[in-house]
Design a protein around this motif. Sequence first.
Motif, PDB file in Angstrom:
ATOM      1  N   ALA A 155     -73.521 -46.548 -33.251  1.00  0.00           N
ATOM      2  CA  ALA A 155     -74.009 -46.125 -31.928  1.00  0.00           C
ATOM      3  C   ALA A 155     -74.958 -44.948 -32.050  1.00  0.00           C
ATOM      4  N   GLU A 185     -78.962 -44.922 -30.979  1.00  0.00           N
ATOM      5  CA  GLU A 185     -79.492 -43.923 -30.049  1.00  0.00           C
ATOM      6  C   GLU A 185     -80.651 -43.140 -30.672  1.00  0.00           C
ATOM      7  N   THR A 218     -74.228 -49.297 -27.033  1.00  0.00           N
ATOM      8  CA  THR A 218     -73.553 -48.181 -27.704  1.00  0.00           C
ATOM      9  C   THR A 218     -72.199 -47.907 -27.063  1.00  0.00           C
ATOM     10  N   ARG A 231     -68.537 -47.691 -28.997  1.00  0.00           N
ATOM     11  CA  ARG A 231     -67.643 -46.539 -28.871  1.00  0.00           C
ATOM     12  C   ARG A 231     -66.308 -46.942 -28.234  1.00  0.00           C
TER      13      ARG A 231
END
Length: 506
Positions: free
Chosen positions: A72, A76, A105, A109
């Motif tokens: 993730a 980003e 993402t 998570r």
Amino acid sequence: MTFEPHGRHLIGGEWKETAKRFSSQPVTGKRLEYFEADEALVDEAVKAAEAAFWDYGYTSRRTRAEFLNKIADEIEKRGSDITAIAMAETGLPEARLEGERGRTTGQLRMFARHILDGDYLDRRHDAANPEATPPSPDLKMIQRPIGPVAVFGASNFPLAFSTAGGDTASALAAGCPVVVKGHPAHPGTGEIVAEAIAAAAEKCGIHPGVFSLLQGASHEAGTMLVTHPLIKAVGFTGSLAGGKALFDLCARRDEPIPFFGELGSVNPNFLLPDALANRGSEIAKGWAGSLTMGVGQFCTNPGLMVTLAGPEADRFAEEAAEELGRVGAATMLTDGIAEAFRKGSDAVAHASGVETLVKLEADGRKAAPALYKVSAAAFIENPALAHEVFGPLGIIVVASNAQEMRAVAERLEGQLTCTLHMDHDDAEFAGSLLPVLERKAGRLLANGFSTGVAVADAMIHGGPYPATTNFGGTSVGTMAIRRFLRPVCYQNMPAALLPEDLRHTG
């Protein structure tokens, strides 16, 4: 955009070329050349995944959670470049892609948090009882990863259902290495996300065979992937025809494997009398907006609206047609999707008993809304009207009475979603429909629209065939991890030989 695709495949941490190439078909910008996967490369990718499994499949939950979070992070870090190339390849707007990247993402998570919690392991222990008749042994059970998983990227979600999407995230969370067959509609987007996954693996010290990306515009690579004897399950989002063909291949293998395919849904809405009388205009406007969101290119697009005949239903149809008539043509994901939409719309328009309310013309890669009206009797007589037309197309089904509306519900095949639009006085009517709808869909809605699938623990994005090939699964929500696990029972096993997560049970 600073990212420049090189067109290679990612295999076991290395970028590799093959002899054959194909060209991308972007909405804007120049066409780029990508290498087409061949049999040798597919074999290499799957064998790398198998090699990785003996390490990655036995890592701790914390190690896998750190890996998911790092993926993730790496996505980003590349955010602006991912958005730029995805916009060029798909024509999707910046805001949509920014949101989809956040969803991607967020899924990673969420699975990281989920596996740290440990409840998904479903650990069970029956202590030995030598005094029982007959004596009972010590039994401990836990969910274990199944091995390498093949994942197919989806055309309509270049991020959330593709390279690092929900299928990949849930398989990696389970402890299964992944081989992705990238979608040819957005190969550059697939490449940059694969780069992020490879960077995360290197930084976390994960075996590089944990993830591979195969590119290709033909069906051959997909066929070779699902029939490879080391692949233990498949995740797929796409058309009914394509998914059914792959499903059949999985079933015909010497060792059949589970195929978790999301294939198609018309996501019917049932507009009940009190809601129609009180909020018909509001619902017509909301339905038109949901039908045309993203040019109708969502698996949860609400393609059917079932209501009872009368002046209110006539007014609803007029207002929905007015709303849709204001929506212009827009670019679809591929030329093929646009052409399939036009053919599907024409087929509905020429079906017996169908009245055309809106049919706007568009050429090339564009599509414009279409709205049709048909009696419940004619709808029930023509099963083709209940098939998904991927794009901004709606059908209003008009029932003569409550029994006929229920007959429409009973006639439906499996769906991802079913929706009830209801007010207070509709409660009894809704209650009579609900047992039918529960058997038809994985998600039931009241007074909303099915477009938009929350990334949440309780979400079910699945349903009976042909919505999916496995009614017990979901591709969104934390239950998605269960697709890539199987239960293993250990009888009288010494603690030192048990999986780490099972050693302190009981």
